[in-house]
Design a protein around this motif. Structure first.
Motif, PDB file in Angstrom:
ATOM      1  N   THR A 128       2.436   1.631  -3.449  1.00  0.00           N
ATOM      2  CA  THR A 128       1.407   2.057  -4.404  1.00  0.00           C
ATOM      3  C   THR A 128       1.075   3.530  -4.199  1.00  0.00           C
ATOM      4  O   THR A 128       0.935   4.290  -5.165  1.00  0.00           O
ATOM      5  N   SER A 129       0.980   3.946  -2.944  1.00  0.00           N
ATOM      6  CA  SER A 129       0.683   5.344  -2.645  1.00  0.00           C
ATOM      7  C   SER A 129       1.760   6.265  -3.209  1.00  0.00           C
ATOM      8  O   SER A 129       1.449   7.295  -3.816  1.00  0.00           O
ATOM      9  N   GLU A 130       3.014   5.874  -3.030  1.00  0.00           N
ATOM     10  CA  GLU A 130       4.108   6.688  -3.566  1.00  0.00           C
ATOM     11  C   GLU A 130       4.035   6.769  -5.087  1.00  0.00           C
ATOM     12  O   GLU A 130       4.259   7.828  -5.681  1.00  0.00           O
TER      13      GLU A 130
ATOM     14  N   LEU B   2       1.306   6.426  -6.952  1.00  0.00           N
ATOM     15  CA  LEU B   2       0.123   7.200  -7.341  1.00  0.00           C
ATOM     16  C   LEU B   2       0.316   8.705  -7.137  1.00  0.00           C
ATOM     17  O   LEU B   2      -0.319   9.507  -7.813  1.00  0.00           O
ATOM     18  N   GLU B   3       1.187   9.077  -6.195  1.00  0.00           N
ATOM     19  CA  GLU B   3       1.448  10.504  -5.992  1.00  0.00           C
ATOM     20  C   GLU B   3       2.074  11.131  -7.238  1.00  0.00           C
ATOM     21  O   GLU B   3       1.843  12.295  -7.532  1.00  0.00           O
TER      22      GLU B   3
ATOM     23  N   TYR C  51      -8.434   7.942  -7.283  1.00  0.00           N
ATOM     24  CA  TYR C  51      -7.474   7.175  -6.489  1.00  0.00           C
ATOM     25  C   TYR C  51      -8.160   6.228  -5.505  1.00  0.00           C
ATOM     26  O   TYR C  51      -7.562   5.290  -5.013  1.00  0.00           O
ATOM     27  N   ARG C  52      -9.460   6.475  -5.250  1.00  0.00           N
ATOM     28  CA  ARG C  52     -10.190   5.600  -4.322  1.00  0.00           C
ATOM     29  C   ARG C  52     -10.644   4.305  -4.976  1.00  0.00           C
ATOM     30  O   ARG C  52     -11.058   3.379  -4.300  1.00  0.00           O
TER      31      ARG C  52
ATOM     32  N   TRP D 215      -5.250  -0.178  -6.118  1.00  0.00           N
ATOM     33  CA  TRP D 215      -4.585  -0.563  -4.882  1.00  0.00           C
ATOM     34  C   TRP D 215      -4.361  -2.066  -4.820  1.00  0.00           C
ATOM     35  O   TRP D 215      -5.067  -2.845  -5.456  1.00  0.00           O
TER      36      TRP D 215
ATOM     37  N   VAL E 102       0.845  -1.204   0.000  1.00  0.00           N
ATOM     38  CA  VAL E 102       0.000   0.000   0.000  1.00  0.00           C
ATOM     39  C   VAL E 102       0.878   1.251   0.000  1.00  0.00           C
ATOM     40  O   VAL E 102       0.619   2.199  -0.746  1.00  0.00           O
ATOM     41  N   ARG E 103       1.933   1.241   0.801  1.00  0.00           N
ATOM     42  CA  ARG E 103       2.829   2.400   0.842  1.00  0.00           C
ATOM     43  C   ARG E 103       3.504   2.624  -0.509  1.00  0.00           C
ATOM     44  O   ARG E 103       3.598   3.754  -0.991  1.00  0.00           O
TER      45      ARG E 103
END
Length: 140
Positions: free
Chosen positions: A30-32, A34-35, A42-43, A48, A27-28
């Motif tokens: 993927t978050s990086e 997606l930023e 993004y939801r 994810w 998740v971390r």
């Protein structure tokens, strides 16, 4: 993930399940990613990693706060226990002094309980009193 899982892992309790740690890392990452390139939504779950199908958490540990042990002691019991602690091997003294909690699942718990029973007289009443002194604490 329940906060008690993180808290107990941070205080030396059982580890967080490996599949949960792998998921958190994904998740971390993927978050990086997606930023840098935000998707339209993004939801959307498709952006994810999939959650683990099953997560098996162990029961929360049974802990006794050491300050509770001292508060539960009578003055004479405290003197006896402190005297015995002063005589204990360095490793046990270090374990006692370096940890705020006594974990009932620790391999040294039965040794500690036996020592308290011995110090308090070695009979059934001493066993009952040791159990009272080492009873589970409310851990915040």
């Amino acid at each position: 993930m329940p906060s008690w899982v993180v808290d107990r892992a941070a205080t030396g309790g059982p580890r967080i399940p490996a599949n949960v740690l792998t998921y958190v890392k994904a998740v971390r990452e993927t978050s990086e990613t997606l930023e840098g390139t935000l998707p339209a939504d993004y939801r959307d779950d498709s952006n994810w990693p999939a959650e683990p199908e099953t997560i098996t958490y162990e029961s929360p540990p049974v802990l006794t706060r050491k300050d509770d042990v001292w508060e539960r002691c009578t003055t004479s019991e405290a003197e006896l226990l402190m005297s015995a602690l002063d005589q204990a091997p360095a490793k046990l003294r270090g374990m006692w002094s370096d940890n705020p909690y006594i974990s009932h699942s620790h391999d040294q718990f039965s040794t500690l309980r036996s020592a308290i029973v011995t110090v308090l007289g070695g009979d059934t009443a001493a066993e009952d009193r040791a159990d009272e002194l080492l009873a589970e604490s409310e851990v915040l």
